[in-house]
Scaffold this motif. Structure first.
Motif, short mmCIF file in Angstrom:
data_model
loop_
_atom_site.label_atom_id
_atom_site.label_comp_id
_atom_site.label_asym_id
_atom_site.label_seq_id
_atom_site.Cartn_x
_atom_site.Cartn_y
_atom_site.Cartn_z
N TRP A 162 0.83 -1.13 -0.03
CA TRP A 162 -0.05 -0.16 0.21
C TRP A 162 0.79 1.25 -0.02
CZ3 TRP A 162 -0.76 4.41 3.02
CH2 TRP A 162 -2.00 4.84 3.09
N PRO A 163 0.56 2.40 -0.83
CA PRO A 163 -0.70 2.20 -1.53
C PRO A 163 -0.51 2.04 -2.92
CG PRO A 163 0.15 4.67 -1.42
CD PRO A 163 1.17 3.56 -0.59
N ILE A 164 0.55 1.24 -3.42
CA ILE A 164 0.55 0.80 -4.92
C ILE A 164 -0.57 -0.10 -5.09
CG2 ILE A 164 2.01 -0.29 -6.49
CD1 ILE A 164 2.94 2.48 -5.76
N SER A 165 -0.62 -1.02 -4.10
CA SER A 165 -1.82 -1.90 -4.07
C SER A 165 -2.95 -1.35 -2.75
CB SER A 165 -1.53 -3.37 -3.66
OG SER A 165 -0.59 -3.93 -4.76
N SER A 166 -3.98 -1.17 -3.30
CA SER A 166 -5.06 -0.38 -2.32
C SER A 166 -6.37 -1.17 -2.16
CB SER A 166 -5.08 0.94 -2.84
OG SER A 166 -5.83 1.20 -4.20
N ASP A 167 -6.31 -2.37 -2.62
CA ASP A 167 -7.89 -3.27 -2.58
C ASP A 167 -8.02 -4.04 -1.14
OD1 ASP A 167 -5.76 -5.19 -2.57
OD2 ASP A 167 -7.01 -6.58 -3.83
N ARG A 168 -7.13 -3.37 -0.20
CA ARG A 168 -7.57 -4.08 1.46
C ARG A 168 -8.87 -3.75 1.69
NH1 ARG A 168 -4.79 0.40 5.43
NH2 ARG A 168 -5.54 2.13 4.35
N VAL A 169 -9.60 -2.87 1.02
CA VAL A 169 -10.99 -2.59 1.41
C VAL A 169 -11.82 -3.89 1.21
CG1 VAL A 169 -10.91 -0.24 1.53
CG2 VAL A 169 -11.16 -1.29 -0.58
N VAL A 170 -11.40 -4.81 0.53
CA VAL A 170 -12.25 -6.07 0.36
C VAL A 170 -12.60 -6.86 1.62
CG1 VAL A 170 -10.15 -7.69 0.02
CG2 VAL A 170 -12.54 -8.25 -0.95
N TRP A 171 -11.79 -6.30 2.55
CA TRP A 171 -12.07 -7.07 4.07
C TRP A 171 -13.50 -6.76 4.40
CZ3 TRP A 171 -13.35 -5.45 8.96
CH2 TRP A 171 -12.76 -6.25 10.07
N PHE A 172 -13.73 -5.33 4.12
CA PHE A 172 -15.13 -4.79 4.49
C PHE A 172 -16.37 -5.58 3.78
CE2 PHE A 172 -12.27 -1.29 5.50
CZ PHE A 172 -12.30 -1.32 6.73
N MET A 173 -16.28 -5.98 2.33
CA MET A 173 -17.06 -6.88 1.91
C MET A 173 -17.23 -8.20 2.82
SD MET A 173 -17.30 -7.60 -2.17
CE MET A 173 -16.27 -8.94 -2.20
N ALA A 174 -16.32 -8.65 3.24
CA ALA A 174 -16.21 -9.80 3.82
C ALA A 174 -17.11 -9.84 5.22
CB ALA A 174 -14.92 -10.70 4.17
N ALA A 175 -16.72 -8.71 6.20
CA ALA A 175 -17.07 -8.41 7.23
C ALA A 175 -18.91 -8.16 7.46
CB ALA A 175 -16.30 -7.16 7.88
N ARG A 176 -19.29 -7.86 6.24
CA ARG A 176 -20.79 -7.64 6.12
C ARG A 176 -21.65 -8.60 6.63
NH1 ARG A 176 -21.65 -5.76 -0.06
NH2 ARG A 176 -20.88 -7.72 0.03
N GLY A 177 -21.26 -9.81 6.28
CA GLY A 177 -22.11 -10.91 6.85
C GLY A 177 -21.62 -11.34 8.10
N ALA A 202 -4.89 9.33 0.67
CA ALA A 202 -3.51 9.03 0.29
C ALA A 202 -3.84 8.33 -1.30
CB ALA A 202 -3.02 7.62 0.79
N VAL A 203 -5.10 7.81 -1.54
CA VAL A 203 -5.17 7.24 -2.99
C VAL A 203 -6.42 7.65 -3.64
CG1 VAL A 203 -4.08 4.97 -2.21
CG2 VAL A 203 -6.52 5.33 -2.18
N PHE A 204 -7.17 8.65 -2.99
CA PHE A 204 -8.31 9.08 -3.89
C PHE A 204 -7.87 10.10 -4.50
CE2 PHE A 204 -11.98 11.93 -4.22
CZ PHE A 204 -13.03 11.12 -4.84
N ASP A 205 -8.38 10.33 -5.92
CA ASP A 205 -7.94 11.59 -6.74
C ASP A 205 -9.09 12.39 -6.74
OD1 ASP A 205 -7.67 13.11 -9.23
OD2 ASP A 205 -5.61 12.29 -9.29
N ALA A 206 -9.16 13.75 -6.28
CA ALA A 206 -10.48 14.22 -6.38
C ALA A 206 -10.91 14.74 -7.63
CB ALA A 206 -10.49 15.56 -5.57
N ARG A 207 -9.92 15.18 -8.50
CA ARG A 207 -10.09 15.65 -9.72
C ARG A 207 -10.68 14.56 -10.76
NH1 ARG A 207 -6.91 16.69 -14.67
NH2 ARG A 207 -5.31 16.08 -13.58
N ILE A 208 -10.12 13.23 -10.70
CA ILE A 208 -10.81 12.10 -11.42
C ILE A 208 -12.02 11.64 -10.91
CG2 ILE A 208 -10.04 9.96 -12.36
CD1 ILE A 208 -8.66 12.35 -13.71
N GLY A 209 -11.88 11.52 -9.53
CA GLY A 209 -13.11 11.28 -8.87
C GLY A 209 -12.98 9.61 -8.67
N LEU A 210 -11.68 9.01 -8.63
CA LEU A 210 -11.62 7.79 -8.44
C LEU A 210 -10.38 7.33 -7.50
CD1 LEU A 210 -11.58 6.54 -12.05
CD2 LEU A 210 -13.44 6.27 -10.55
N TYR A 211 -10.35 6.20 -6.86
CA TYR A 211 -9.54 5.58 -6.24
C TYR A 211 -8.02 5.12 -6.71
CZ TYR A 211 -12.24 6.40 -2.09
OH TYR A 211 -13.03 7.01 -1.04
N ARG A 212 -6.80 5.60 -6.60
CA ARG A 212 -5.78 4.96 -7.40
C ARG A 212 -5.34 3.53 -7.00
NH1 ARG A 212 -4.56 10.33 -6.45
NH2 ARG A 212 -3.62 9.81 -4.49
N GLY A 213 -4.65 2.90 -7.54
CA GLY A 213 -4.08 1.53 -6.97
C GLY A 213 -4.29 0.46 -8.08
#
Length: 733
Positions: A162-177, A202-213
């Motif tokens: 991180w933050p070259i790889s930034s998909d750790r938020v997949v953890w929250f998809m698992a936690a939902r259940g 660290a990874v959100f680009d406000a001008r593009i409106g997306l998360y980098r990584g």
């Protein structure tokens, strides 16, 4: 441009293609299952027999093979239950106590994305206690003792994680259940706040409106990114990936929900961020000529489209309801397939070995199956069910991946042989198989609701002459009753009767959905190779104008857009930096982009921590650092250097932007920061940032720097590179 190949011939080699439904034959290999004593099975696979014991859940169909493979998945799930985990790169390879799920036979550790996808597919419903414990192992406080919050650990990876790889938020998809457990839900809420705030900074680009990584799961860079990223991952960290953005969208929606439940005023912020992100996902990743969502696009300096598509990203987008319905149907229906199933990426890369390239991954097939059920896509449902069954049966285990045509665990092709890495009883493959049976065939959702969507083409194999098939999950018995007429492509519930612990579903046939006729692109092969990636453009400057040649069959891209003027391009020096790349087109196929070349004024300010620069008028600038980060190899580690670049100018408050310096092979350029500067002299300094080595989770890491020897967030900076650029458009909302 993309079109799913005709499945008729491919699905002819299906279940029951030999003498009985106990047999499966595919590409010259045959598997047979037989019943054994005490409710078990024997699988007679090409590589040898596999004994399968009786399991807590049972299916009863006309296919002994189907019932046996369901039992095998449970047996392998149990084998992945451990009381300690280990990895040579942690704790000196000694066991770490953890009543967890390990990742697979050859991967006896817990990795964030693997356990998260596996939990979301099936583990959360089947073993919630152990799944929670596995997920909690990936939560961490900071090592410094004063940085507040819990954070999800991004595992070792490209350029130092991180933050070259930034998909750790997949953890929250698992936690939902798993939120019924209140203490765990409180930890999820803590981790959401801290992790999302950190990613936003660290990874959100406000001008593009997306998360980098980097793309989620597709983390062997040259398998799916241009080969020039082999030794320089800066582009990967600056680019925008569909899968990673969909995962951030899901995390934001969960944050909105939990904030509302707690009466937290930030619920509206999370909702607004999620709404805006969905808008930008659809605006930036959709490619109309392909009828597809792209896997990733270029960086903010040059946000070009990339002709690369991946099945996990598309499936996740469908399931998150982030795509408009018509686009969702087009994208999934037109995603290419081969005899073995759906390759995880398209098109393939001719010079890369089999791994993500030219491969089927069962957990991705399971997500595609879920997406197909959401869209009533009968052909894709059938394809993924049969692909999952074939792969497991032929290998005698739920393998990590397969070569896409033959579903082989290894194909010898010299330097291109593969899959390069593989493991039996891979956890997310096991979970994908269980999901296929529970949801894909019997329609039993995690919340206990029942909504079967079974292709009528599978009735001969699963029902035979039976009037019904059954699933007993140890608590409830689900009975699917065959309809009298099979005059549609999908079997769905006509009525559902619940009595005591039995749920009886009378099925009926319905037409299903079809891809919009007007949207169908021209057919192509799923095995098609992308054209070779070209070399970088070669501008030639004469006076105040650059001439940029455009070779035959090539397309020139300027500042994110395709150049449509006749070659060569004449580009006048307007005092701003402009960035260019080339792609190659062969028929309907397009290559990945060449390396980017930028022209225009750029100043190099030597130094290591403080720089000064004067603007004669208000100016927007793009700044990179010249640096060297020798603290780890390109493909792994936790020591990507993350800093805050601070611009202090007269008459305005300080501006801050994150700059990342991933592991490098010698000096190179960092990720970019952009600032709007007033007239006058500005001062630029570096402040400390945060990387994964700062987490307690990595205090036992011994596979590289930044672990047992302490936090390490450093690079050797030699200069600041500053270039005026055109004024920015309004930030994406």
């Amino acid at each position: 441009m993309l079109k799913m190949i005709c499945l008729t011939a491919a699905l002819g080699l299906a279940l029951g293609s030999t003498a009985t439904a106990a047999d499966l034959t595919f590409h010259g290999r045959t598997v047979r299952a037989s019943s054994a004593a005490e409710g078990g099975f024997q699988l007679h696979a090409p590589q040898g027999d596999v004994a399968i014991a009786a399991q807590p859940m049972r299916s009863r169909t006309d296919s002994v093979l189907f019932d046996a493979l369901f039992a095998l998945a449970q047996q392998e799930m149990d084998a992945d239950r451990v009381d300690a985990i280990r990895d040579p790169a942690f704790n000196q390879g000694d066991p770490v106590p953890c009543d967890c799920f390990q990742t697979g036979e050859r991967w006896p550790y817990v990795w964030t994305r693997d356990v998260s996808f596996a939990a979301d597919l099936a583990l959360s419903r089947l073993d919630p206690v152990r799944t929670r414990q596995s997920l909690q192992f990936k939560l961490s406080a900071a090592r410094d003792g004063h940085t507040p919050g819990l954070f999800v650990a991004q595992d070792t990876g490209s350029g130092g994680s991180w933050p070259i790889s930034s998909d750790r938020v997949v953890w929250f998809m698992a936690a939902r259940g798993l939120l019924a457990d209140r203490p765990f839900a409180d930890k999820v809420w803590q981790a959401l706040q801290a992790t999302l705030a950190q990613d936003r900074a660290a990874v959100f680009d406000a001008r593009i409106g997306l998360y980098r990584g980097e793309t989620s799961f597709l983390d062997w860079r040259e398998q799916t990114y241009p080969d020039w990223t082999r030794q320089d991952v800066r582009f990967i960290g600056e680019s925008f990936a569909l899968s990673t953005n969909v995962l951030h969208y899901q995390a934001l929606r969960l944050a909105e929900r939990l904030a509302r439940e707690r009466g937290d005023a930030r619920a509206s912020d999370y909702a607004g961020w999620a709404d805006a992100l969905a808008t930008q996902i659809n605006a930036r990743f959709w490619r109309e000529d392909a009828g597809q969502y792209m896997s990733y696009i270029g960086d903010a300096a040059h946000p070009v489209p990339y002709a690369k598509y991946d099945l996990l990203a598309i499936s996740l987008g469908v399931l998150a309801d982030v795509f408009p319905a018509d686009r969702a149907r087009r994208a999934l229906a037109s995603y290419p397939a081969v005899e073995g199933g759906s390759p995880v990426v398209w098109p393939q890369e001719a010079q890369q070995p089999i791994y993500h390239n030219r491969a089927v991954w069962p957990f991705v097939s399971a997500y595609a199956l879920r997406a197909a059920r959401r869209l009533d896509d009968a052909a894709r449902i059938q394809l993924e069910i049969e692909s999952l069954m074939r792969g497991t049966a032929l290998a005698g285990s739920n393998m990590e991946n397969y070569e896409m045509r033959r579903l082989a665990v290894h194909v010898d092709e010299g330097a291109l042989s593969g899959p390069v890495v593989n493991s039996p009883r891979q956890l997310w493959s096991v979970a994908g198989y269980l999901s296929m049976v529970l949801e894909g065939v019997f329609g039993v959702e995690a919340d206990g609701s029942v909504a079967p969507k079974l292709p009528t083409a599978l009735v001969p194999q699963l029902f035979g002459k039976r009037g019904s098939i059954e699933l007993d999950d140890g608590t409830t018995r689900y009975v699917l009753k065959r309809p009298r007429k099979l005059d549609g492509v999908l079997l769905v519930a006509k009525n559902i009767v619940r009595k005591n612990n039995t749920v009886t579903v009378q099925l009926m046939a319905v037409p299903g959905r079809a891809e919009p006729r007007s949207a169908a692109p021209a057919p192509v092969s799923a095995a098609a190779y992308a054209p070779t990636t070209p070399a970088a453009p070669k501008p030639v400057k004469r006076g105040k104008t650059w001439s940029i040649p455009i070779p035959a069959s090539h397309v020139l891209w300027l500042d994110g857009r395709e150049v449509t003027t006749a070659p060569p391009l004449s580009l006048r020096d307007d005092g701003h930096q402009h960035c260019l790349s080339l792609t190659r087109r062969e028929g309907t196929l397009e290559s990945l982009h060449s390396p980017m070349t930028c022209v225009g004024p750029q100043q190099r300010l030597p130094g290591t921590a403080t720089w000064r620069w004067s603007a004669t008028q208000p100016t927007r600038v793009r700044i990179r650092l010249r640096y060297d980060n020798p603290n780890g190899p390109i493909n792994t580690g936790v020591t990507a250097a993350v800093k805050q670049l601070v611009a202090q100018c007269p008459g305005q408050p300080a501006q801050r932007a994150t700059v990342v310096m991933p592991h490098s092979v010698g000096p190179q350029e960092s990720t970019a920061a952009e600032f709007d500067l007033p007239k006058g002299r500005c001062r630029f300094t570096l402040e400390e940032g945060f990387n994964m080595s700062a987490l307690v989770h990595f205090a036992t890491y011994n596979g590289g720097k930044g672990g047992r020897d302490g936090v390490l967030n450093q690079a050797k900076v030699s200069a600041l590179l500053i270039a005026p650029i055109a004024p920015a458009a309004e930030p994406a909302r």
